[in-house]
Write a protein that holds these residues in place. Structure first.
Motif, PDB file in Angstrom:
ATOM      1  N   THR A 133       0.826  -1.211   0.000  1.00 12.55           N
ATOM      2  CA  THR A 133       0.000   0.000   0.000  1.00 12.55           C
ATOM      3  C   THR A 133       0.855   1.254   0.000  1.00 12.55           C
ATOM      4  OG1 THR A 133      -0.089   0.245   2.416  1.00 12.55           O
ATOM      5  CG2 THR A 133      -1.728  -1.219   1.406  1.00 12.55           C
ATOM      6  N   LEU A 134       0.193   2.383  -0.265  1.00 11.97           N
ATOM      7  CA  LEU A 134       0.793   3.680   0.007  1.00 11.97           C
ATOM      8  C   LEU A 134       0.658   3.979   1.485  1.00 11.97           C
ATOM      9  CD1 LEU A 134      -0.669   5.642  -3.045  1.00 11.97           C
ATOM     10  CD2 LEU A 134       1.660   4.771  -2.797  1.00 11.97           C
ATOM     11  N   LEU A 135       1.285   5.047   1.947  1.00 18.37           N
ATOM     12  CA  LEU A 135       1.252   5.371   3.376  1.00 18.37           C
ATOM     13  C   LEU A 135      -0.162   5.609   3.887  1.00 18.37           C
ATOM     14  CD1 LEU A 135       4.357   7.718   3.875  1.00 18.37           C
ATOM     15  CD2 LEU A 135       3.982   5.454   4.893  1.00 18.37           C
ATOM     16  N   ASP A 136      -1.043   6.107   3.011  1.00 21.72           N
ATOM     17  CA  ASP A 136      -2.413   6.386   3.450  1.00 21.72           C
ATOM     18  C   ASP A 136      -3.317   5.162   3.394  1.00 21.72           C
ATOM     19  OD1 ASP A 136      -2.852   6.021   0.756  1.00 21.72           O
ATOM     20  OD2 ASP A 136      -3.564   8.057   0.359  1.00 21.72           O
ATOM     21  N   GLY A 137      -2.737   4.003   3.084  1.00 21.35           N
ATOM     22  CA  GLY A 137      -3.501   2.768   3.043  1.00 21.35           C
ATOM     23  C   GLY A 137      -4.041   2.401   1.676  1.00 21.35           C
ATOM     24  N   THR A 138      -3.857   3.261   0.675  1.00 22.49           N
ATOM     25  CA  THR A 138      -4.318   2.947  -0.680  1.00 22.49           C
ATOM     26  C   THR A 138      -3.603   1.707  -1.201  1.00 22.49           C
ATOM     27  OG1 THR A 138      -4.731   5.282  -1.155  1.00 22.49           O
ATOM     28  CG2 THR A 138      -4.509   3.802  -3.043  1.00 22.49           C
ATOM     29  N   GLU A 139      -4.381   0.727  -1.636  1.00 19.55           N
ATOM     30  CA  GLU A 139      -3.785  -0.512  -2.128  1.00 19.55           C
ATOM     31  C   GLU A 139      -3.154  -0.304  -3.502  1.00 19.55           C
ATOM     32  OE1 GLU A 139      -6.684  -3.620  -2.060  1.00 19.55           O
ATOM     33  OE2 GLU A 139      -6.459  -3.944   0.100  1.00 19.55           O
ATOM     34  N   LEU A 140      -1.992  -0.908  -3.686  1.00 24.80           N
ATOM     35  CA  LEU A 140      -1.265  -0.827  -4.943  1.00 24.80           C
ATOM     36  C   LEU A 140      -1.509  -2.085  -5.769  1.00 24.80           C
ATOM     37  CD1 LEU A 140       2.075   0.500  -3.484  1.00 24.80           C
ATOM     38  CD2 LEU A 140       0.657   1.756  -5.120  1.00 24.80           C
ATOM     39  N   SER A 141      -1.554  -1.912  -7.087  1.00 28.53           N
ATOM     40  CA  SER A 141      -1.612  -3.044  -8.006  1.00 28.53           C
ATOM     41  C   SER A 141      -0.203  -3.275  -8.541  1.00 28.53           C
ATOM     42  CB  SER A 141      -2.566  -2.748  -9.167  1.00 28.53           C
ATOM     43  OG  SER A 141      -3.867  -2.504  -8.707  1.00 28.53           O
ATOM     44  N   PRO A 142       0.460  -4.341  -8.126  1.00 26.18           N
ATOM     45  CA  PRO A 142       1.833  -4.578  -8.595  1.00 26.18           C
ATOM     46  C   PRO A 142       1.832  -5.075 -10.031  1.00 26.18           C
ATOM     47  CG  PRO A 142       1.146  -6.358  -7.141  1.00 26.18           C
ATOM     48  CD  PRO A 142       0.025  -5.362  -7.148  1.00 26.18           C
ATOM     49  N   ALA A 143       2.710  -4.519 -10.856  1.00 28.76           N
ATOM     50  CA  ALA A 143       2.806  -4.922 -12.258  1.00 28.76           C
ATOM     51  C   ALA A 143       3.097  -6.409 -12.359  1.00 28.76           C
ATOM     52  CB  ALA A 143       3.894  -4.120 -12.965  1.00 28.76           C
ATOM     53  N   LEU A 144       2.230  -7.118 -13.085  1.00 24.78           N
ATOM     54  CA  LEU A 144       2.337  -8.562 -13.267  1.00 24.78           C
ATOM     55  C   LEU A 144       2.475  -9.303 -11.943  1.00 24.78           C
ATOM     56  CD1 LEU A 144       4.534  -8.841 -16.498  1.00 24.78           C
ATOM     57  CD2 LEU A 144       2.067  -9.181 -16.262  1.00 24.78           C
ATOM     58  N   GLY A 145       1.863  -8.722 -10.901  1.00 23.94           N
ATOM     59  CA  GLY A 145       1.886  -9.364  -9.592  1.00 23.94           C
ATOM     60  C   GLY A 145       3.228  -9.303  -8.898  1.00 23.94           C
ATOM     61  N   ILE A 146       4.115  -8.418  -9.346  1.00 27.47           N
ATOM     62  CA  ILE A 146       5.468  -8.363  -8.771  1.00 27.47           C
ATOM     63  C   ILE A 146       5.758  -7.006  -8.148  1.00 27.47           C
ATOM     64  CG2 ILE A 146       7.937  -8.473  -9.318  1.00 27.47           C
ATOM     65  CD1 ILE A 146       7.305 -10.698 -11.290  1.00 27.47           C
ATOM     66  N   GLY A 147       5.755  -5.928  -8.945  1.00 23.32           N
ATOM     67  CA  GLY A 147       6.037  -4.602  -8.400  1.00 23.32           C
ATOM     68  C   GLY A 147       7.458  -4.471  -7.876  1.00 23.32           C
ATOM     69  N   ALA A 148       8.429  -4.517  -8.797  1.00 22.41           N
ATOM     70  CA  ALA A 148       9.832  -4.605  -8.372  1.00 22.41           C
ATOM     71  C   ALA A 148      10.645  -3.346  -8.628  1.00 22.41           C
ATOM     72  CB  ALA A 148      10.516  -5.794  -9.051  1.00 22.41           C
ATOM     73  N   PHE A 149      10.025  -2.239  -9.059  1.00 16.24           N
ATOM     74  CA  PHE A 149      10.733  -0.963  -9.011  1.00 16.24           C
ATOM     75  C   PHE A 149      10.620  -0.449  -7.582  1.00 16.24           C
ATOM     76  CE2 PHE A 149       9.844  -0.004 -13.769  1.00 16.24           C
ATOM     77  CZ  PHE A 149      11.020  -0.635 -14.126  1.00 16.24           C
ATOM     78  N   ALA A 150      11.211  -1.181  -6.683  1.00 19.39           N
ATOM     79  CA  ALA A 150      11.114  -0.888  -5.252  1.00 19.39           C
ATOM     80  C   ALA A 150      12.295  -1.541  -4.546  1.00 19.39           C
ATOM     81  CB  ALA A 150       9.800  -1.427  -4.678  1.00 19.39           C
ATOM     82  N   ASP A 151      12.620  -0.997  -3.378  1.00 21.00           N
ATOM     83  CA  ASP A 151      13.720  -1.589  -2.616  1.00 21.00           C
ATOM     84  C   ASP A 151      13.394  -3.013  -2.188  1.00 21.00           C
ATOM     85  OD1 ASP A 151      15.534   0.742  -2.435  1.00 21.00           O
ATOM     86  OD2 ASP A 151      13.863   1.638  -1.332  1.00 21.00           O
ATOM     87  N   LYS A 152      12.117  -3.254  -1.873  1.00 18.43           N
ATOM     88  CA  LYS A 152      11.661  -4.590  -1.481  1.00 18.43           C
ATOM     89  C   LYS A 152      10.251  -4.790  -2.034  1.00 18.43           C
ATOM     90  CE  LYS A 152      14.390  -4.495   2.776  1.00 18.43           C
ATOM     91  NZ  LYS A 152      14.399  -4.564   4.258  1.00 18.43           N
ATOM     92  N   THR A 153       9.897  -6.047  -2.275  1.00 17.00           N
ATOM     93  CA  THR A 153       8.553  -6.331  -2.767  1.00 17.00           C
ATOM     94  C   THR A 153       8.039  -7.618  -2.147  1.00 17.00           C
ATOM     95  OG1 THR A 153       7.179  -6.448  -4.750  1.00 17.00           O
ATOM     96  CG2 THR A 153       9.271  -7.638  -4.823  1.00 17.00           C
ATOM     97  N   LEU A 154       6.718  -7.735  -2.106  1.00 16.64           N
ATOM     98  CA  LEU A 154       6.049  -8.924  -1.575  1.00 16.64           C
ATOM     99  C   LEU A 154       5.486  -9.725  -2.737  1.00 16.64           C
ATOM    100  CD1 LEU A 154       4.816 -10.400   1.028  1.00 16.64           C
ATOM    101  CD2 LEU A 154       2.721  -9.133   0.439  1.00 16.64           C
ATOM    102  N   VAL A 155       5.838 -11.009  -2.805  1.00 15.98           N
ATOM    103  CA  VAL A 155       5.368 -11.870  -3.887  1.00 15.98           C
ATOM    104  C   VAL A 155       4.967 -13.225  -3.319  1.00 15.98           C
ATOM    105  CG1 VAL A 155       6.797 -10.786  -5.688  1.00 15.98           C
ATOM    106  CG2 VAL A 155       7.743 -12.678  -4.333  1.00 15.98           C
ATOM    107  N   ALA A 156       4.270 -14.002  -4.133  1.00 14.20           N
ATOM    108  CA  ALA A 156       4.057 -15.401  -3.789  1.00 14.20           C
ATOM    109  C   ALA A 156       5.400 -16.124  -3.862  1.00 14.20           C
ATOM    110  CB  ALA A 156       3.060 -16.039  -4.753  1.00 14.20           C
TER     111      ALA A 156
END
Length: 361
Positions: A118-141
């Protein structure tokens, strides 16, 4: 305990992306948190930003990535903290009709992490192709993590997560290119040039690269193309036939995703040859072909989704080839950039200046 990290977020259709603080929860059952080391800038990320895939904004972009598993949730046994992994966007279920028939690369029930970042305000993010890796860390299956040899460069290894695997697999897995075959590749961006490499690995005798950009054709030559055709100045079907004794290629790989280039691929193949569509079309595109030609020419018309790959089988094997010097993944890394440079990387990609810009964290 949830963590706050940087991530590249697309807030709305066509809007410039920006770095925002995102919240990554602790991994739940079947999940893993991965510290991202490198992530390629793929056309799919731009499609998300432009609203070409969906409208579930805001999107956390990035999916072509490698990194190190930081923590795992309950029940995860296939990977553990400290493992170097390439992320994939097709975690197979093992239980659908395709998996039960021994064809897991066609899995109909692939899955992603159950929890949302999520963003800091709690808005849920849609990770690209279920990954979202333009980030320092990401949550995946956890099934999206494929363990590979840690000696590999993260910038190179991560490219197997999407574009390079799509092209290699289109040639090797979907097209079944064999020794001595003639192969034509229409469209020589990252995916198309990966198909050139795949055809070379498979032992093709003649590899014809087709594009409108001489820069891309020069790269195709370096990666293994034996012939090149600039279709701005030459009719590609005629050129491919001329280079194959008048017959057409055994396998034609269409890496553009447009009706006109697909028709070129269809008519540029030999009788009983194979067409592989790996370029991604847009929803409004339509294709018209004379049904008699479809019948009379025989052969196979195939679509290749993610190169028909099975990550657990293909990623470690390809990384081994890379470390042996037999697969030059480094050649696909045009430049390494920082998270703040993703928007500029989109512009360079549109202009055809790069095979891949890779964010290194």
């Amino acid at each position: 305990m949830a963590q706050q990290v940087r991530g590249v977020v697309a807030r709305g259709k066509g809007a410039a992306v920006g770095i925002e603080t995102i919240v990554v929860p602790d991994p739940g059952p079947g999940e893993a948190v991965v510290a991202v080391q490198a992530c390629g800038v793929c056309h799919t990320d731009l499609h998300y930003r432009e609203g070409g895939i969906g409208e579930d904004f805001p999107y956390l972009l990035g999916h072509e990535a490698a990194g190190v598993v930081e923590s795992v949730g309950e029940g995860v046994t296939e990977v553990g903290p400290g493992d170097f992994v390439v992320l994939n966007w097709r975690a197979v279920c093992g239980d659908c009709r395709a998996c039960r028939r021994g064809r897991p690369w066609y899995c109909f029930a692939t899955h992603n992490a159950a929890q949302k970042m999520t963003l800091l305000d709690g808005t849920e993010l849609s990770p690209a192709l279920g990954i979202g890796a333009f980030a320092d860390k990401t949550l995946v299956a956890a099934g999206q993590c494929t363990k590979v040899d840690p000696a590999a460069s993260p910038a190179a290894a991560g490219l197997l997560g999407c574009g390079v695997m799509a092209g290699l697999g289109a040639a090797i897995n979907t097209g079944n290119v064999g020794r001595g075959d003639s192969v034509a590749v229409i469209g020589c961006g990252g995916v198309g040039n990966a198909a050139v490499v795949g055809a070379r690995l498979a032992g093709a005798a003649r590899i014809i690269a087709v594009d409108v950009d001489d820069r891309k054709l020069a790269t195709a030559r370096k990666l293994g193309a034996t012939h090149t055709v600039n279709s701005r100045g030459s009719e590609p079907v005629e050129a491919i036939r001329e280079l194959t004794g008048g017959f057409g290629a055994d396998v034609v790989i269409e890496a553009v995703g447009r009706p006109e280039t697909y028709q070129q691929a269809f008519y540029a193949r030999d009788l009983a040859g194979t067409v592989v569509l790996v370029g991604v079309p847009t929803p409004e595109m339509k294709l018209e072909l004379p049904l008699l030609d479809v019948f009379g020419r025989g052969g196979a018309l195939k679509s290749s989704w993610y190169g028909d790959c099975l990550p657990s089988r293909d990623f470690p094997m390809l990384i081994d080839l890379y470390l042996q010097g037999r697969l030059d993944l480094d050649a696909f890394v045009t430049e390494t950039i920082e998270l703040a440079d993703v928007e500029q990387a989109f512009a360079r990609m549109r202009d055809g200046d790069v095979l891949r810009s890779v964010v290194v964290l």
